[in-house]
Scaffold this active site. Structure first.
Site, PDB file in Angstrom:
ATOM      1  N   PHE A 271       0.956  -1.143   0.068  1.00  0.00           N
ATOM      2  CA  PHE A 271      -0.139   0.295   0.097  1.00  0.00           C
ATOM      3  C   PHE A 271       0.929   1.138   0.011  1.00  0.00           C
ATOM      4  O   PHE A 271       0.446   2.259   0.828  1.00  0.00           O
ATOM      5  CB  PHE A 271      -1.116  -0.083   1.356  1.00  0.00           C
ATOM      6  CG  PHE A 271      -2.246  -0.912   0.746  1.00  0.00           C
ATOM      7  CD1 PHE A 271      -1.969  -2.200   0.520  1.00  0.00           C
ATOM      8  CD2 PHE A 271      -3.331  -0.445   0.812  1.00  0.00           C
ATOM      9  CE1 PHE A 271      -2.998  -3.214   0.243  1.00  0.00           C
ATOM     10  CE2 PHE A 271      -4.507  -1.087   0.009  1.00  0.00           C
ATOM     11  CZ  PHE A 271      -4.455  -2.525  -0.230  1.00  0.00           C
ATOM     12  N   CYS A 282     -15.115   0.832  -0.412  1.00  0.00           N
ATOM     13  CA  CYS A 282     -14.687   0.926   0.950  1.00  0.00           C
ATOM     14  C   CYS A 282     -13.844   2.072   1.576  1.00  0.00           C
ATOM     15  O   CYS A 282     -14.308   2.554   2.403  1.00  0.00           O
ATOM     16  CB  CYS A 282     -13.792  -0.556   1.223  1.00  0.00           C
ATOM     17  SG  CYS A 282     -14.853  -1.937   0.490  1.00  0.00           S
TER      18      CYS A 282
HETATM   19  C1  UGA Z   1     -10.224  -2.825   0.933  1.00  0.00           C
HETATM   20  C2  UGA Z   1      -9.225  -3.327   2.028  1.00  0.00           C
HETATM   21  O1  UGA Z   1      -7.965  -3.667   1.347  1.00  0.00           O
HETATM   22  C3  UGA Z   1      -9.815  -4.657   2.549  1.00  0.00           C
HETATM   23  O2  UGA Z   1      -8.895  -5.239   3.663  1.00  0.00           O
HETATM   24  C4  UGA Z   1     -11.197  -4.431   2.995  1.00  0.00           C
HETATM   25  O3  UGA Z   1     -11.770  -5.785   3.384  1.00  0.00           O
HETATM   26  C5  UGA Z   1     -12.008  -3.895   1.484  1.00  0.00           C
HETATM   27  O4  UGA Z   1     -11.419  -2.529   1.651  1.00  0.00           O
HETATM   28  C6  UGA Z   1     -13.353  -3.504   2.601  1.00  0.00           C
HETATM   29  O5  UGA Z   1     -13.400  -2.795   3.537  1.00  0.00           O
HETATM   30  O6  UGA Z   1     -14.344  -4.268   2.137  1.00  0.00           O
HETATM   31  P1  UGA Z   1     -10.699  -3.353  -1.829  1.00  0.00           P
HETATM   32  O7  UGA Z   1     -11.306  -1.974  -1.797  1.00  0.00           O
HETATM   33  O8  UGA Z   1     -11.124  -4.366  -2.390  1.00  0.00           O
HETATM   34  O9  UGA Z   1      -9.916  -3.840  -0.245  1.00  0.00           O
HETATM   35  O10 UGA Z   1      -9.167  -3.011  -2.519  1.00  0.00           O
HETATM   36  P2  UGA Z   1      -7.739  -2.391  -2.134  1.00  0.00           P
HETATM   37  O11 UGA Z   1      -6.572  -3.550  -2.786  1.00  0.00           O
HETATM   38  O12 UGA Z   1      -7.294  -2.173  -0.786  1.00  0.00           O
HETATM   39  O13 UGA Z   1      -7.202  -1.093  -2.999  1.00  0.00           O
HETATM   40  C7  UGA Z   1      -8.241   0.044  -2.884  1.00  0.00           C
HETATM   41  C8  UGA Z   1      -7.709   0.880  -3.581  1.00  0.00           C
HETATM   42  O14 UGA Z   1      -6.568   1.520  -3.249  1.00  0.00           O
HETATM   43  C9  UGA Z   1      -7.567   0.652  -5.286  1.00  0.00           C
HETATM   44  O15 UGA Z   1      -8.017   1.675  -6.037  1.00  0.00           O
HETATM   45  C10 UGA Z   1      -6.307   0.438  -5.449  1.00  0.00           C
HETATM   46  O16 UGA Z   1      -5.992   0.660  -6.636  1.00  0.00           O
HETATM   47  C11 UGA Z   1      -5.814   1.541  -4.526  1.00  0.00           C
HETATM   48  N1  UGA Z   1      -4.215   1.369  -3.971  1.00  0.00           N
HETATM   49  C12 UGA Z   1      -4.002   0.098  -3.265  1.00  0.00           C
HETATM   50  C13 UGA Z   1      -3.514   2.313  -4.309  1.00  0.00           C
HETATM   51  O17 UGA Z   1      -3.437   3.466  -4.866  1.00  0.00           O
HETATM   52  N2  UGA Z   1      -1.918   2.016  -3.872  1.00  0.00           N
HETATM   53  C14 UGA Z   1      -1.551   0.961  -3.094  1.00  0.00           C
HETATM   54  O18 UGA Z   1      -0.787   0.853  -2.922  1.00  0.00           O
HETATM   55  C15 UGA Z   1      -2.757   0.225  -3.068  1.00  0.00           C
END
Ligand code: UGA
Length: 452
Positions: A271, A282
């Protein structure tokens, strides 16, 4: 054990299928009868890798229904996994939750049942659900007084790797004020906690995974853990994006900075990918809800508020960068690679691509886009915006003045970039995710820019 799950969205369906796969008898309930009819035929309404396979393998333990009378009596554990969409104030809409609680209360039988909040609910919802259940029980014509306890079991799965996260989680959090409820949930999760279930061939157990830590705590703490976890992940992303802005000014490479700080085990490498920022249903919703809850207690959460502001700014920075490079945006043709809020999902909720497309269209840009999975959904849900959808990334490149990588699907890393460059009017790529190979693109004749 016998389990009922209310709601067959990402969380409910994944939880149901995973619990069935480890040997429990699971009834998945949804009031949307079309969805239930499709699920009965093994059709999944969402795109989630391996979910259809695991559902097929666990079919003997699964039942799909729209009837509370079928799902609830006899269930030892009832999960509430309904949607809690945001309202304009930031507080979640709890209508589906309260309807589910009332209907459960009307159908509980006399054996002890644990009713579990799996939806992300405001702190204090456990007590509120308990009172709704009690009211529903008191109004029953049969005058039976079922025994039940309410627990919280927040979900940490990520879309796109939902099954992996459910079968091999970093931890399981259970909150309940009644010890009996904790015991029931401990028994339910035991095969996952001890990792004794046979791993599906398509979801092999990672070598590093053995016993899974269990956090068993009180209701309010479990509820706050969920919000604090999502807020922390969101602010980790916003932190790296803020440092990215400075990195750009001083001539530093933000990917190197992220790697350099992430190797510190106190910080951790994940992250910390800088770019367009977070989307999805979320982080935005949960950070808004956390701020709203704090507000009810007269508190401000300036760090969480700042994380949200920085995330909005990243979308504006895409437009600013393109404006800076192309000088005039009106009449230009700009292509977006990726529409889903992240790879391996067709989910478009709060997808940065939508906001970016709208901002560009407002400035008179002709926007084209491609997504390997989410294009069809985009057409259905956001057709009105006026984005031209293309069947291939190469079609997007045709006569384009710039391309923006919005979602880092793997297939975009390996495009034939020489071919892309030749098709473009102006061979410029803005890598919004730090996912492309700068040197490869430059060798192919493209001008490469990253967001920070
Ligand atoms: C997130 C959390 O990671 C989960 O643990 C949680 O259960 C879930 O929300 C929820 O509350 O239901 P999710 O939204 O499916 O999961 O996806 P993520 O992988 O967390 O990514 C979220 C966003 O952050 C995406 O748009 C991704 O592109 C962005 N991101 C992620 C970044 O811009 N940089 C990063 O380093 C990581």
């Amino acid at each position: 054990m016998r389990v009922a799950i209310i709601g067959t969205g990402y969380v409910g369906l994944t939880t149901g299928v995973c619990l069935a796969s480890i040997g429990h008898r699971v009834a998945c309930l949804d009031t949307d009868q079309t969805k239930i009819a499709a699920l009965k035929n093994g059709k999944i309404p969402i795109f989630e890798p391996y979910l259809e396979d695991l559902l097929a393998d666990s079919q003997h333990n699964l039942e799909f229904t729209s009837s509370y009378a079928e799902a609830i009596p006899g269930a030892e554990v009832v999960f509430i996994a309904v949607g809690t969409p945001p309202t304009p104030s930031g507080a979640p809409n709890l209508e589906f939750l309260s309807q589910a609680a009332r209907s459960i209360g009307e159908h509980l039988d006399n054996d002890f049942t644990v009713v579990v909040n799996k939806s992300t609910v405001p702190i204090g919802s456990g007590n509120w659900v308990e009172s709704l259940l009690r009211d529903a029980c008191e109004q029953r014509s049969d005058r039976r007084g079922p025994e039940f306890a309410v627990a919280s079991n927040p979900e940490f799965l990520r879309e796109g790797s939902a099954l992996h996260d459910s079968l091999y989680p970093d931890r399981i959090v259970i909150g309940a004020d009644e010890p009996r409820a904790l015991e029931v949930l401990y028994t339910l999760y035991r095969p996952i906690l001890d990792q004794t279930f046979p791993a599906p061939t398509y979801l092999p157990r990672p070598e590093t995974v053995s016993a899974i830590p269990l956090v068993s705590t009180d209701l309010a703490s479990a509820e706050l853990i969920k919000y604090a976890a999502n807020a922390f992940l969101a602010l980790k992303i916003s932190f790296i994006n803020e440092i990215g802005l400075l990195a750009e000014r001083v001539g530093a490479d933000i990917s190197e900075v992220g790697r350099g700080i992430g190797l510190d085990s106190r910080i951790g490498p994940r992250f910390l990918n800088a770019g367009i920022g977070w989307g999805g249903s979320c982080f935005g919703k949960d950070t808004a809800a956390l701020i709203a809850t704090a507000g009810e207690y007269g508190l401000h959460l300036p760090i969480v508020e700042a994380a949200r502001k920085i995330n909005c700014r990243q979308r504006d920075r895409v437009v600013e960068k393109l404006l800076h490079e192309l000088k005039i945006l009106k009449g230009r043709s700009i292509g977006l690679l990726g529409l889903a809020f992240k790879p391996n999902t067709d989910d478009l909720r709060e997808a940065p691509a939508i906001e970016i497309a709208q901002k560009l269209i407002d400035r008179g840009v002709r926007v084209k886009a491609h997504d390997p999975i989410a294009a069809e959904r985009f057409c259905r849900e956001h057709g009105k915006i006026g984005v031209q959808l293309c069947r291939t990334p190469y079609e997007v490149a045709d006569a384009c003045d710039a391309l923006v990588l919005v979602t880092e699907w793997n297939e975009y890393r390996d495009l034939e970039w020489e071919c892309m460059a030749k098709r473009m009017r102006n061979p410029l790529v803005l890598d919004g995710r730090h996912a492309l190979d700068r040197e490869k693109l430059q060798r192919a004749g493209l001008r490469y820019l990253s967001l920070c």
